[in-house]
Write a protein that holds these residues in place. Sequence first.
Motif, mmCIF file in Angstrom:
data_model
loop_
_atom_site.group_PDB
_atom_site.id
_atom_site.type_symbol
_atom_site.label_atom_id
_atom_site.label_comp_id
_atom_site.label_asym_id
_atom_site.label_seq_id
_atom_site.Cartn_x
_atom_site.Cartn_y
_atom_site.Cartn_z
ATOM 1 N N PHE A 51 -9.086 -17.498 -10.422
ATOM 2 C CA PHE A 51 -8.353 -16.889 -10.631
ATOM 3 C C PHE A 51 -8.952 -15.559 -11.041
ATOM 4 C CE2 PHE A 51 -5.408 -20.528 -11.441
ATOM 5 C CZ PHE A 51 -4.253 -20.163 -11.378
ATOM 6 N N LEU A 52 -10.075 -15.900 -11.975
ATOM 7 C CA LEU A 52 -11.344 -14.967 -11.778
ATOM 8 C C LEU A 52 -11.043 -13.502 -10.775
ATOM 9 C CD1 LEU A 52 -12.882 -13.355 -14.010
ATOM 10 C CD2 LEU A 52 -14.999 -15.033 -13.115
ATOM 11 N N LEU A 53 -11.538 -14.237 -9.595
ATOM 12 C CA LEU A 53 -10.677 -13.143 -8.174
ATOM 13 C C LEU A 53 -9.474 -12.188 -8.813
ATOM 14 C CD1 LEU A 53 -12.575 -11.878 -5.672
ATOM 15 C CD2 LEU A 53 -11.418 -13.457 -4.550
ATOM 16 N N ALA A 54 -8.840 -12.495 -8.853
ATOM 17 C CA ALA A 54 -7.153 -12.442 -9.016
ATOM 18 C C ALA A 54 -7.399 -11.477 -9.992
ATOM 19 C CB ALA A 54 -6.682 -13.070 -9.011
ATOM 20 N N ASN A 55 -8.190 -11.311 -11.032
ATOM 21 C CA ASN A 55 -8.062 -10.544 -12.142
ATOM 22 C C ASN A 55 -8.869 -8.823 -11.461
ATOM 23 O OD1 ASN A 55 -6.758 -11.339 -14.854
ATOM 24 N ND2 ASN A 55 -7.642 -13.040 -13.905
ATOM 25 N N MET A 56 -9.903 -9.750 -10.520
ATOM 26 C CA MET A 56 -10.338 -8.410 -10.360
ATOM 27 C C MET A 56 -10.298 -7.297 -9.223
ATOM 28 S SD MET A 56 -14.032 -10.524 -10.663
ATOM 29 C CE MET A 56 -15.369 -8.863 -9.664
ATOM 30 N N LEU A 57 -9.329 -7.824 -8.556
ATOM 31 C CA LEU A 57 -8.225 -7.096 -7.311
ATOM 32 C C LEU A 57 -7.592 -5.846 -7.733
ATOM 33 C CD1 LEU A 57 -6.756 -9.547 -5.236
ATOM 34 C CD2 LEU A 57 -9.114 -8.534 -4.434
ATOM 35 N N PRO A 58 -7.984 -4.636 -7.378
ATOM 36 C CA PRO A 58 -7.491 -3.248 -7.252
ATOM 37 C C PRO A 58 -5.720 -3.384 -7.315
ATOM 38 C CG PRO A 58 -8.842 -3.132 -5.487
ATOM 39 C CD PRO A 58 -9.031 -4.720 -5.814
ATOM 40 N N GLN A 59 -4.757 -3.144 -7.810
ATOM 41 C CA GLN A 59 -3.525 -3.394 -7.697
ATOM 42 C C GLN A 59 -3.088 -2.505 -5.596
ATOM 43 O OE1 GLN A 59 -1.315 -1.090 -10.919
ATOM 44 N NE2 GLN A 59 -1.494 -2.459 -11.638
ATOM 45 N N GLU A 60 -3.893 -1.240 -5.847
ATOM 46 C CA GLU A 60 -3.711 -0.712 -3.729
ATOM 47 C C GLU A 60 -3.999 -1.690 -2.930
ATOM 48 O OE1 GLU A 60 -4.719 2.158 -6.935
ATOM 49 O OE2 GLU A 60 -5.495 0.274 -6.027
ATOM 50 N N VAL A 61 -4.822 -2.887 -3.155
ATOM 51 C CA VAL A 61 -4.795 -3.857 -2.364
ATOM 52 C C VAL A 61 -3.448 -4.759 -1.795
ATOM 53 C CG1 VAL A 61 -6.201 -6.034 -1.552
ATOM 54 C CG2 VAL A 61 -7.573 -3.962 -2.726
ATOM 55 N N LEU A 62 -3.025 -5.079 -3.263
ATOM 56 C CA LEU A 62 -1.944 -5.798 -3.229
ATOM 57 C C LEU A 62 -0.455 -5.450 -3.066
ATOM 58 C CD1 LEU A 62 -2.791 -7.679 -6.948
ATOM 59 C CD2 LEU A 62 -3.377 -8.444 -4.381
ATOM 60 N N ILE A 63 -0.747 -4.312 -2.904
ATOM 61 C CA ILE A 63 0.947 -2.928 -3.251
ATOM 62 C C ILE A 63 1.266 -3.397 -2.110
ATOM 63 C CG2 ILE A 63 -0.553 -0.928 -2.486
ATOM 64 C CD1 ILE A 63 2.935 -2.022 -4.252
ATOM 65 N N TYR A 64 0.800 -3.436 -0.241
ATOM 66 C CA TYR A 64 1.553 -3.441 0.256
ATOM 67 C C TYR A 64 2.171 -4.667 1.011
ATOM 68 C CZ TYR A 64 2.906 -3.653 5.057
ATOM 69 O OH TYR A 64 3.359 -3.215 6.746
ATOM 70 N N PRO A 65 1.750 -6.240 0.753
ATOM 71 C CA PRO A 65 2.309 -7.496 0.581
ATOM 72 C C PRO A 65 2.979 -7.331 -0.336
ATOM 73 C CG PRO A 65 -0.469 -7.624 0.037
ATOM 74 C CD PRO A 65 0.100 -5.478 0.590
ATOM 75 N N LEU A 66 3.381 -7.309 -1.515
ATOM 76 C CA LEU A 66 3.999 -7.021 -2.158
ATOM 77 C C LEU A 66 5.352 -6.686 -2.121
ATOM 78 C CD1 LEU A 66 1.834 -7.244 -5.714
ATOM 79 C CD2 LEU A 66 2.689 -8.880 -4.782
ATOM 80 N N PHE A 67 5.359 -5.339 -1.376
ATOM 81 C CA PHE A 67 6.034 -4.452 -1.278
ATOM 82 C C PHE A 67 7.116 -4.868 -0.107
ATOM 83 C CE2 PHE A 67 7.998 -0.581 1.264
ATOM 84 C CZ PHE A 67 9.024 -0.931 0.217
ATOM 85 N N ARG A 68 6.101 -5.341 0.844
ATOM 86 C CA ARG A 68 6.761 -6.875 2.243
ATOM 87 C C ARG A 68 7.789 -7.449 1.533
ATOM 88 N NH1 ARG A 68 5.912 -4.352 7.511
ATOM 89 N NH2 ARG A 68 7.632 -6.401 7.580
ATOM 90 N N MET A 69 7.067 -8.060 0.465
ATOM 91 C CA MET A 69 7.631 -9.378 0.313
ATOM 92 C C MET A 69 8.648 -9.369 -0.295
ATOM 93 S SD MET A 69 5.803 -12.475 -2.772
ATOM 94 C CE MET A 69 3.966 -12.540 -1.587
#
Length: 300
Positions: free
Chosen positions: A135-153
């Motif tokens: 959970f701590l690591l998830a808070n440290m991830l930038p949104q730019e890293v998450l945007i592509y998988p989230l968009f496809r999902m």
Amino acid sequence: MAAVTETLPGAPTTGTGEGERRGRDRFHRGALRWVLLVVSAIVALLMIAPFVIMLLNTFKSPDDYSAHGPLSWPHEFYTHGLKVFWDRVDFPVKLWNSIWTSGLVAIFGVALSLLSAFAIGIGRVRGRLWIVGVFLLANMLPQEVLIYPLFRMMQDIGLNNSGWSIVLIFTVIQAAFGTYLLSSVLGTFPRALLEAASLDGANRWQILWRVVFPVVRPTLSVLLIFFFIWTWNEFFIPLVMLTTNDTQTVPIALASLQGDRMLDVPTLNAGTLVSLIPTLIFFLFFQRTLTRGITAGAVK
């Protein structure tokens, strides 16, 4: 005759020296208070200055702004910028989209944080430290890293260009922070209180709502306010997920005022002022709740 007083050797001295020392200490404390007061006033003015400049430029025409700059007093009370912003971005629709998405994220995020933290902090699941670290690591991830998988999902489940995609994404993101915070709090929850509730016949659900929830309710109220404001201010993920005017939020509406080659500064300031009012009202309405939550958490 003049009275002459003598101090005998070994006689106790009066409190004159101690009184003078106390007077000097009181003087220094008073001077320090004035210094802190002046510094606080200067900091407050520096913080208020951008809002004052924004307010001045809101009621200033583009010609007046170009001729006299951002720091001059408006030569006329210009309100056309407010009307232009209201009509151009269809502000009521944007406002409603921001309200219902931020409100649902705040409610769902707090509920998910409480349930997850209860399982980790009190349920003592296996690998508790590893889960909290994730959970701590998830808070440290930038949104730019998450945007592509989230968009496809969101595309795969049919929620592309839908406000519900924002609700799902930010509920998980905010709940990651809430779980990390609450799990550390519930990890120090008095075990004797939980054992007493179990001896009285309370099950897990009753322990959660009748024992744990009343204790952590101030912290949950603080999280609710923060989750609402954080989601309201989000820009990058909503910009990618929401592609039409009827689904976009207030921050995207402000960004739409900036063109490639021209920027209407008075209209942008008017839009910023109108967009700031709902969050200001929300903060003033829940200010007492926020203060009580922080102080109660500090005492506990």
